[in-house]
Design a protein around this motif. Structure first.
Motif, PDB file in Angstrom:
ATOM      1  N   PRO A   1       3.244  38.610  -4.604  1.00  0.00           N
ATOM      2  CA  PRO A   1       4.242  39.603  -5.005  1.00  0.00           C
ATOM      3  C   PRO A   1       5.545  38.954  -5.466  1.00  0.00           C
ATOM      4  O   PRO A   1       6.060  38.055  -4.810  1.00  0.00           O
TER       5      PRO A   1
ATOM      6  N   LYS B   1       8.821  40.799 -10.431  1.00  0.00           N
ATOM      7  CA  LYS B   1       8.259  41.259 -11.703  1.00  0.00           C
ATOM      8  C   LYS B   1       6.850  41.797 -11.560  1.00  0.00           C
ATOM      9  O   LYS B   1       6.170  42.038 -12.559  1.00  0.00           O
ATOM     10  N   GLY B   2       6.358  41.927 -10.345  1.00  0.00           N
ATOM     11  CA  GLY B   2       4.981  42.347 -10.115  1.00  0.00           C
ATOM     12  C   GLY B   2       4.200  41.199  -9.500  1.00  0.00           C
ATOM     13  O   GLY B   2       4.794  40.281  -8.957  1.00  0.00           O
TER      14      GLY B   2
ATOM     15  N   SER C   1      11.661  49.602  -1.660  1.00  0.00           N
ATOM     16  CA  SER C   1      11.970  48.299  -2.252  1.00  0.00           C
ATOM     17  C   SER C   1      10.873  47.284  -1.977  1.00  0.00           C
ATOM     18  O   SER C   1      10.536  46.467  -2.820  1.00  0.00           O
TER      19      SER C   1
ATOM     20  N   SER D   1       7.784  47.851  -1.435  1.00  0.00           N
ATOM     21  CA  SER D   1       6.420  48.250  -1.808  1.00  0.00           C
ATOM     22  C   SER D   1       5.818  47.261  -2.792  1.00  0.00           C
ATOM     23  O   SER D   1       4.611  47.114  -2.881  1.00  0.00           O
ATOM     24  N   THR D   2       6.674  46.527  -3.494  1.00  0.00           N
ATOM     25  CA  THR D   2       6.178  45.490  -4.391  1.00  0.00           C
ATOM     26  C   THR D   2       5.459  44.382  -3.615  1.00  0.00           C
ATOM     27  O   THR D   2       4.666  43.636  -4.161  1.00  0.00           O
TER      28      THR D   2
ATOM     29  N   ILE E   1      16.101  43.548  -5.465  1.00  0.00           N
ATOM     30  CA  ILE E   1      15.143  44.656  -5.449  1.00  0.00           C
ATOM     31  C   ILE E   1      15.756  45.904  -4.818  1.00  0.00           C
ATOM     32  O   ILE E   1      15.478  47.023  -5.230  1.00  0.00           O
TER      33      ILE E   1
ATOM     34  N   THR F   1      16.115  49.594  -6.543  1.00  0.00           N
ATOM     35  CA  THR F   1      15.635  50.808  -5.877  1.00  0.00           C
ATOM     36  C   THR F   1      16.741  51.857  -5.819  1.00  0.00           C
ATOM     37  O   THR F   1      16.524  53.032  -6.120  1.00  0.00           O
TER      38      THR F   1
END
Lengths: 328, 328
Positions: free
Chosen positions: A131, A134-135, A270, A272-273, B245, B249
């Motif tokens: 993670p 940027k993904g 936040s 969850s990525t 992040i 959010t």
């Protein structure tokens, strides 16, 4: 195309694997499912669902490999496990692929033992989604090979590129070599030679450092399995650590409960990525077959995605492309 | 006791080193300071302060080593740098120790070249404070030796224990060997042999994994310099990543500005444990002298603490104790 699914792999079996497999039937009409596990458990779980019975079959495998069992124990002492019999069925072309959210070490060992290596592969490897802001990037090696020769970095990069292109839908993945500095001549002799070999690959962006990881500097993070495994486990610990220190701070600062709730909500969104539960598994790259492993905590959606990924590995001839890339 | 301070090391020279050094004079009355750097710069900076001039002297060193300069360049091309002349002064017993917030690689190289190794030391090493939810742990090796022999793990553990006891005030430090699993037989042959050697040390708690780091599982984290350096830079990136992040959010969720401010405040307090700026530097362990390095971003307080730590290394005879421990 028939995909075998380990019905007793992961932290939530048989519920999630069975549910995920059945969801995959809906999403890809050309898929059939072979559920592997103790027949009574699997059939009982299937009863909870509505599905096209003509596309689902069960392969009885009475033994279950525990999540913390050693690879050698799984290999030697459980010849009738869902992992062993599922991969055997794949080897014998009963099915086109095998997927599991079970014990990664055992899956790798049995996959290598049962399927063997692709032509030209020095060592098969395991990648892991990592993670970033940027993904997900792809970390390779995630723990299969603790020490790498320079040529292995090159092979792993080539295999990761094919996986990114064919399965993750990234037509031009970038590659970074994990190192202790950005400059060319950093690291051990192995890193310097790996850098030289990688330099001719399209997408190679040179060395990356620990500080670049969470920022998603490249799509592929190349590293030895020791560092990779350590970084992977480190990354997974971050959300829990943060929640812990934040909760301590809020207690100390006497933050009102309602505000605390709101803050936790924002932190959860936040982070969850960093959530691995939706990620659809990765193949063991370099084995002579299609064997995918997912995170132990895989959700039904993750397992469904893993089945769809496996089907794509077959349809897109990932292994033929790997052999071509390594031997060109 | 005279402590040499690199007046032109770190991100905030000459301001922070000079201020920190002068603060140390107040905190330890037995300390005298030798400021090393271009005389004009140092003297001009000193004019801003009120201090006991009888306890401060200046050693003119016209060259400055840049923060991103290579160690070999510093060693070969800048014989009159603050680092080279400060360590030479220490070697010649003009002062009892040398401290700097400058270029770590250059400091290590020049320290090894100028001071040599202590009796029985295979390789000198550099430790680094590592922030955890329980406070700072000590990561060793932080990047000096990329690959370790089993015996080096044992020596590094012994040296780290002495530093923890004598300088960090921890009478019974615990030791963890960074590995890919908790079980005894994990890792490479080197890790297995290191585990065996470490097993006879008091405080050894066995293998630790990436997921244990931020939780502060042991006081000392033993690892090779490649993994250590990567983990160190990774850890330093966490606060910035989180703020990034979280800010994304809050924008997306349209959190009111006042609430945003409150949340940032709480996050900042929570992450203060990750702040290296107050940490007072660590010695190069195994060199035949007292040479400490601090984070480039060291605050005046951190530099003051580094001077006090250096004085403690001298007073507590850290090097004599290291030699005794390694050769017992």
């Amino acid at each position: 195309m028939k995909i075998a699914v380990d019905a007793v792999g992961g932290d939530h079996y048989p519920e999630y694997p069975v549910q995920g497999a059945i969801e995959a039937l809906v999403k890809n009409p050309s898929v059939e499912i072979l559920l592997v596990g103790p027949e009574d458990i699997v059939k009982k779980e299937l009863e909870k669902h509505d599905y096209d019975a003509s596309r689902v079959s069960v392969l009885h495998a009475p033994e279950i490999v525990d999540m913390d069992e050693s690879a050698s124990s799984a290999l030697k002492k459980k010849p009738s496990s869902s992992i062993s019999l599922g991969l055997k069925a794949h080897k014998e072309n009963v099915c086109s692929a095998f997927v599991s959210a079970g014990n990664t070490g055992a899956l790798l060992a049995v996959s290598m033992f049962t399927l063997g290596k692709l032509d030209g592969v020095i060592r098969p490897t395991i990648a892991a989604p990592y993670p970033t802001i940027k993904g997900m990037s792809l970390l390779i090696d995630a723990g299969a090979n603790l020490e790498l020769k320079p040529e292995m970095y090159e092979q792993f990069a080539k295999m990761a590129v094919i996986f990114c292109k064919e399965i993750l839908g990234n037509p031009e993945p970038t590659i970074g070599l994990m190192n202790i500095g950005e400059e060319t001549e950093k690291g051990t002799e192995t890193h310097k030679e790996a850098f030289r070999l990688l330099s001719s690959l399209k997408g190679f962006k040179g060395n990356i450092e620990g500080k670049d990881i969470l920022f998603g500097k490249t799509d592929i993070y190349l590293t030895d399995g020791f560092t990779g495994n350590t970084l992977l486990k480190f990354g997974e610990s971050i959300p829990e650590v943060l929640k812990h220190i934040l909760s301590e701070t809020m207690k100390r600062e006497k933050v009102p409960e309602e505000l605390q709730k709101k803050i936790y909500e924002l932190i959860s969104i936040s982070l969850s990525t960093f959530n691995y539960e939706e990620v659809g598994g990765v193949p063991f790259l370099g084995v002579n077959g299609i064997s995918l492993v997912g995170h132990g905590g895989s959700s039904p959606l993750a397992i469904c995605n893993m089945v769809l990924n496996a089907a794509q590995c077959v349809e897109n001839e990932v292994n033929r492309k790997i052999v071509a890339s390594l031997n060109q």
